[in-house]
Design an enzyme around this catalytic site. Structure first.
Site: not given
Ligand code: ADE
Length: 228
Positions: A89, A116, A154, A169
Site C-alpha cells: 500500500p 505487516e 487485456r 477502454d
Molecule cells: N497490500 C496490502 N494492501 C495493498 C494495496 N492497497 N495495494 C497493494 N498491495 C497491498
C-alpha cells in the site's frame, strides 16, 4: 508474456487462473503464469517465513532471508530477469498508463506480502518497483497481483476477441472518458425503457449519443478526469 507470482498462498490464484479470459489466454499460450511459494525458501526447520518486528509492535514481518533468495532464484531461471513489482500500500498507485507500460514487458514478477509487510532490506537489496492498487489495506498482496494481471492481460495482443478492442477502454491513451450507459434486452423492464435511439439502427446517431453520454457521465462522476 510470463507472470511469476511469489506468494505464501499460491492456491489463492486457483480459481482466478482457471476461468474465463485468463484461462483462455493461458490455454492459447499467450501468457504463462508460474507460482512460487516463498515458504519453500525458508531455511528454518519449521518453515518459518516471518518474525516479530525489531523494536516491538503488532504483527509479523516477512523475513529478508526467505524473500530475497526466493526472488533471486526465480529471476535466474529464465534468461530475462523481468520487471519486479512488490505489492504494497506504500507503493506507486497503479493506473492505466502504467498498465500499458507493463503490457509491453516480456516478463513480470509479482511479489506478494502478508502480515505487516516486508523487512525493509528486501527493497534495499532487490530494488523492486513498489505498487499499490489503492489507498486501502488488503490482507495481502495477492488480490493486488490479480488486479495487475487482470488489467495487463487485456492489453496483450490476441487476448481479447476481435469483437472487442481495449483501445476504447476508459483511461486508455486514446480515451480519457468513462463509458456511457449500456443496455440490452428486454426493451422495457419494470417500466424502464432502453433509449429509443439505440434501437433505431442509425449508427451515426448512436455514436453521437454515446459520445455525449460519455462526456456527461465523466463530468458528473469524475470531474478530475474531465479537467485533464
Ligand atoms: N497490500 C496490502 N494492501 C495493498 C494495496 N492497497 N495495494 C497493494 N498491495 C497491498
Amino acid at each position: 508474456m510470463l507472470f511469476d507470482i511469489l506468494t505464501l498462498f499460491p492456491n489463492i490464484f486457483d480459481g482466478y487462473l482457471s476461468e474465463s479470459l485468463v484461462k483462455s489466454a493461458i490455454d492459447r499460450k499467450l501468457i504463462d503464469v508460474r507460482r512460487y511459494n516463498i515458504r519453500d525458501w525458508s531455511a528454518d526447520k519449521h518453515r518459518k517465513v516471518d518474525d516479530s518486528p525489531y523494536g516491538g509492535g503488532p504483527g509479523m514481518v516477512l523475513k529478508v532471508d526467505c524473500v530475497v533468495p526466493c526472488v533471486e532464484d526465480v529471476q535466474v531461471n529464465v534468461a530475462n530477469r523481468g520487471r519486479l513489482l512488490m505489492m504494497t500500500p506504500q507503493g506507486r498507485r497503479l493506473d492505466q498508463k502504467f498498465v500499458e507500460e507493463l503490457s509491453r514487458e516480456r516478463r513480470i514478477l509479482l511479489l506478494c506480502g502478508r502480515y505487516e509487510g516486508f523487512d525493509e532490506r528486501v527493497s534495499q537489496i532487490l530494488q523492486p518497483e513498489e505498487i499499490s492498487i489503492g489507498d486501502y489495506i488488503l490482507n495481502g498482496g495477492e488480490t493486488a497481483a490479480m488486479a495487475i494481471i487482470d488489467a495487463v492481460v487485456r492489453l496483450v495482443p490476441g487476448v481479447l476477441g476481435d469483437e472487442y478492442s481495449s483501445l476504447c477502454d476508459s483511461f486508455s491513451a486514446g480515451n480519457r472518458l468513462l463509458e456511457g450507459p449500456q443496455y440490452t434486452r428486454p426493451r422495457v423492464y419494470r417500466g424502464l425503457k432502453a433509449p429509443e435511439i439505440l434501437v433505431g439502427g442509425n449508427h451515426e446517431q448512436i455514436q453521437q449519443w454515446r459520445a455525449e453520454e460519455a462526456v456527461k457521465r465523466t463530468e458528473q462522476r469524475r470531474p478530475d478526469l474531465f479537467q485533464n
